[in-house]
Design a protein around this motif. Structure first.
Motif, mmCIF file in Angstrom:
data_model
loop_
_atom_site.group_PDB
_atom_site.id
_atom_site.type_symbol
_atom_site.label_atom_id
_atom_site.label_comp_id
_atom_site.label_asym_id
_atom_site.label_seq_id
_atom_site.Cartn_x
_atom_site.Cartn_y
_atom_site.Cartn_z
ATOM 1 N N UNK A 158 0.838 -1.192 0.000
ATOM 2 C CA UNK A 158 0.000 0.000 0.000
ATOM 3 C C UNK A 158 0.877 1.247 0.000
ATOM 4 N N UNK A 159 0.319 2.315 -0.437
ATOM 5 C CA UNK A 159 1.017 3.595 -0.463
ATOM 6 C C UNK A 159 0.102 4.650 0.173
ATOM 7 N N UNK A 160 0.406 5.158 1.338
ATOM 8 C CA UNK A 160 1.657 4.893 2.089
ATOM 9 C C UNK A 160 1.676 3.496 2.696
ATOM 10 N N UNK A 161 2.850 3.127 3.209
ATOM 11 C CA UNK A 161 3.015 1.776 3.748
ATOM 12 C C UNK A 161 2.077 1.548 4.923
ATOM 13 N N UNK A 162 1.575 0.314 5.039
ATOM 14 C CA UNK A 162 0.648 -0.053 6.098
ATOM 15 C C UNK A 162 1.369 0.007 7.446
ATOM 16 N N UNK A 163 0.698 0.590 8.462
ATOM 17 C CA UNK A 163 1.315 0.699 9.787
ATOM 18 C C UNK A 163 0.428 0.116 10.879
ATOM 19 N N UNK A 164 -0.677 -0.515 10.529
ATOM 20 C CA UNK A 164 -1.604 -1.078 11.506
ATOM 21 C C UNK A 164 -1.433 -2.581 11.572
ATOM 22 N N UNK A 165 -1.161 -3.090 12.772
ATOM 23 C CA UNK A 165 -0.999 -4.533 12.940
ATOM 24 C C UNK A 165 -2.319 -5.264 12.720
ATOM 25 N N UNK A 166 -3.435 -4.673 13.217
ATOM 26 C CA UNK A 166 -4.730 -5.328 13.032
ATOM 27 C C UNK A 166 -5.079 -5.459 11.556
ATOM 28 N N UNK A 167 -4.828 -4.377 10.799
ATOM 29 C CA UNK A 167 -5.138 -4.430 9.378
ATOM 30 C C UNK A 167 -4.266 -5.474 8.683
ATOM 31 N N UNK A 168 -2.981 -5.519 9.072
ATOM 32 C CA UNK A 168 -2.098 -6.519 8.471
ATOM 33 C C UNK A 168 -2.560 -7.922 8.807
ATOM 34 N N UNK A 169 -3.044 -8.140 10.047
ATOM 35 C CA UNK A 169 -3.530 -9.463 10.437
ATOM 36 C C UNK A 169 -4.771 -9.835 9.631
ATOM 37 N N UNK A 170 -5.703 -8.868 9.449
ATOM 38 C CA UNK A 170 -6.911 -9.150 8.651
ATOM 39 C C UNK A 170 -6.550 -9.444 7.198
ATOM 40 N N UNK A 171 -5.610 -8.646 6.638
ATOM 41 C CA UNK A 171 -5.234 -8.886 5.243
ATOM 42 C C UNK A 171 -4.566 -10.247 5.088
ATOM 43 N N UNK A 172 -3.772 -10.632 6.074
ATOM 44 C CA UNK A 172 -3.092 -11.931 6.003
ATOM 45 C C UNK A 172 -4.093 -13.068 5.987
ATOM 46 N N UNK A 173 -5.112 -12.990 6.878
ATOM 47 C CA UNK A 173 -6.092 -14.073 6.924
ATOM 48 C C UNK A 173 -7.017 -14.024 5.698
ATOM 49 N N UNK A 174 -7.273 -12.808 5.218
ATOM 50 C CA UNK A 174 -8.099 -12.696 4.017
ATOM 51 C C UNK A 174 -7.413 -13.324 2.817
ATOM 52 N N UNK A 175 -6.070 -13.236 2.799
ATOM 53 C CA UNK A 175 -5.314 -13.841 1.696
ATOM 54 C C UNK A 175 -5.193 -15.349 1.830
ATOM 55 N N UNK A 176 -5.623 -15.922 2.956
ATOM 56 C CA UNK A 176 -5.625 -17.367 3.101
ATOM 57 C C UNK A 176 -4.405 -17.924 3.807
ATOM 58 N N UNK A 177 -3.551 -17.060 4.420
ATOM 59 C CA UNK A 177 -2.374 -17.541 5.143
ATOM 60 C C UNK A 177 -2.739 -17.769 6.601
ATOM 61 N N UNK A 178 -2.009 -18.672 7.257
ATOM 62 C CA UNK A 178 -2.344 -19.062 8.613
ATOM 63 C C UNK A 178 -1.172 -18.771 9.543
ATOM 64 N N UNK A 179 -1.476 -18.084 10.678
ATOM 65 C CA UNK A 179 -0.503 -17.830 11.749
ATOM 66 C C UNK A 179 -1.260 -17.255 12.917
ATOM 67 N N UNK A 180 -0.857 -17.574 14.145
ATOM 68 C CA UNK A 180 -1.565 -17.064 15.311
ATOM 69 C C UNK A 180 -1.402 -15.551 15.408
ATOM 70 N N UNK A 181 -2.417 -14.929 16.055
ATOM 71 C CA UNK A 181 -2.379 -13.474 16.189
ATOM 72 C C UNK A 181 -1.176 -13.034 17.019
#
Length: 380
Positions: A325-348
């Motif tokens: 993203x531009x500007x670069x993403x700085x929210x951990x919650x948003x990054x966690x949601x995007x990661x799970x939305x993309x189908x990747x798995x890892x604990x919060x």
């Protein structure tokens, strides 16, 4: 007197030395008999012959007996003392004659009279010096064993000297090579510094010239009116996502010719007006291709959807989501949601820890409130 040849019939060095000493002793005894007889005959007459013969014969016998008894110190001590006494007596006769001749007014002295006491004492001294060094008479097998042992010691000493010489040569060569390498390294660093100096001076001069040119000759409006390539028909030399990652992590740029790389920078703007992903398959393919390239650069396995990510794979995915993203993403919650939305798995918890490390490396701050937890938490 010990024979020159021992029981095996071989001539030994010990036997040869004893034979030479025996011959010298016999010759000195004959000289002593002749001189002593000439001195004593005027005084004792015929008794002089047995007297001097007995004295010198016993002297020779005691020398030979000392050789035979040499292995037994207690036995050898007696003949050694007797031999010393006879040596003193035989040497005293011509010595007394010399003293009397000197006191009688300087009479003519016979050379044999002068040499006899010296020869007797010198011969006894030679026996005293040589006999202890000869050692014991040994068998041929023992001599062979001793010779073999001596040869082994000599060979070992020679090998030790050769090893020491090789070691010294190695150290000398190593020292010389170290000096040459150090000199070459110093020359290389000096060359690099000179190149940097030259480059800096050149760029500084060019920057000054450019600044002066821009000031003196501003660009006309027609230059700004030149049309730029259309987005659909232009492929950048370095994808926007990859260039951003290069600036942050220092990783080498990805190959722009790789399928999906040219579209990777556009994933954040590919949603349609209704908010839905109009080309989700293309976005996923571009994301997978970019992540595969990033994993190849980092030396880890490419992240897979639906599979629990390793720490290294999780770091790659979060870096991708941050700089997608531009500007670069700085929210951990948003990054966690995007990661799970993309189908990747890892604990919060793992996502939060890896995200903090990523921002710390890049000198950025997390804009989330860490006291509030996301209700969505993976058990993985």
């Amino acid at each position: 007197m010990e024979k020159v040849k021992e029981t095996t019939g071989r001539v030994t060095a010990r036997g040869l030395v004893l034979a030479v000493l025996g011959v010298v002793t016999l010759a000195v005894a004959i000289l002593s008999v002749a001189v002593s007889y000439d001195i004593l005959e005027p005084r004792f007459g015929g008794w002089a012959v047995p007297t001097v013969g007995a004295l010198d014969a016993l002297w020779v016998v005691f020398q030979a007996t000392e050789i035979l008894a040499r292995n037994h110190k207690q036995r050898a001590r007696r003949v050694l003392i007797a031999g010393l006494v006879l040596t003193a007596v035989n040497a005293a006769i011509p010595t007394a004659e010399l003293v009397l001749a000197a006191n009688s007014g300087g009479a003519q002295l016979d050379l044999a009279v002068v040499l006899t006491p010296v020869a007797i004492v010198a011969t006894k001294t030679a026996w005293w010096i040589a006999l202890p060094s000869l050692g014991r008479a040994v068998s041929s097998d023992t001599r062979q064993a001793i010779a073999t042992r001596r040869q082994h010691v000599a060979d070992r000493l020679e090998v030790m000297e050769a090893d020491a010489a090789h070691r010294v040569e190695l150290l000398e060569v190593a020292a010389e090579l170290d000096a040459r390498v150090a000199k070459a390294e110093a020359h290389y660093r000096e060359t690099v510094l000179k190149a940097q100096q030259s480059t800096t001076e050149t760029l500084h001069g060019q920057a000054a010239t450019t600044e002066k040119t821009l000031t003196d000759k501003p660009l006309p409006a027609s230059v700004a009116a030149i049309s730029l390539p259309d987005l659909e028909s232009w492929t950048p030399a370095a994808p926007a996502l990859t260039a951003a990652l290069d600036r942050v992590t220092g990783a080498p740029a990805l190959d722009p010719a790789r399928p999906g790389n040219g579209d990777a920078a556009q994933v954040s703007g590919d949603t349609d007006a209704s908010g839905a992903d109009g080309d989700a398959p293309d976005k996923n393919a571009a994301m997978d291709a970019t992540l595969a390239d990033m994993a190849a650069v980092a030396g880890v396995d490419a992240p897979r959807r639906g599979v629990t990510l390793t720490d290294a794979q999780l770091d790659l995915v979060l870096r991708y989501l941050r700089h997608d993203q531009d500007p670069a993403l700085s929210s951990c919650r948003q990054a966690d949601r995007d990661l799970r939305k993309a189908g990747f798995r890892a604990s919060q918890e793992r996502v939060r820890g890896t995200w903090r490390d990523l921002l710390k490396r890049e000198g950025a701050e997390d804009h989330d409130d860490e006291s509030a937890d996301d209700p969505e938490d993976s058990a993985v």
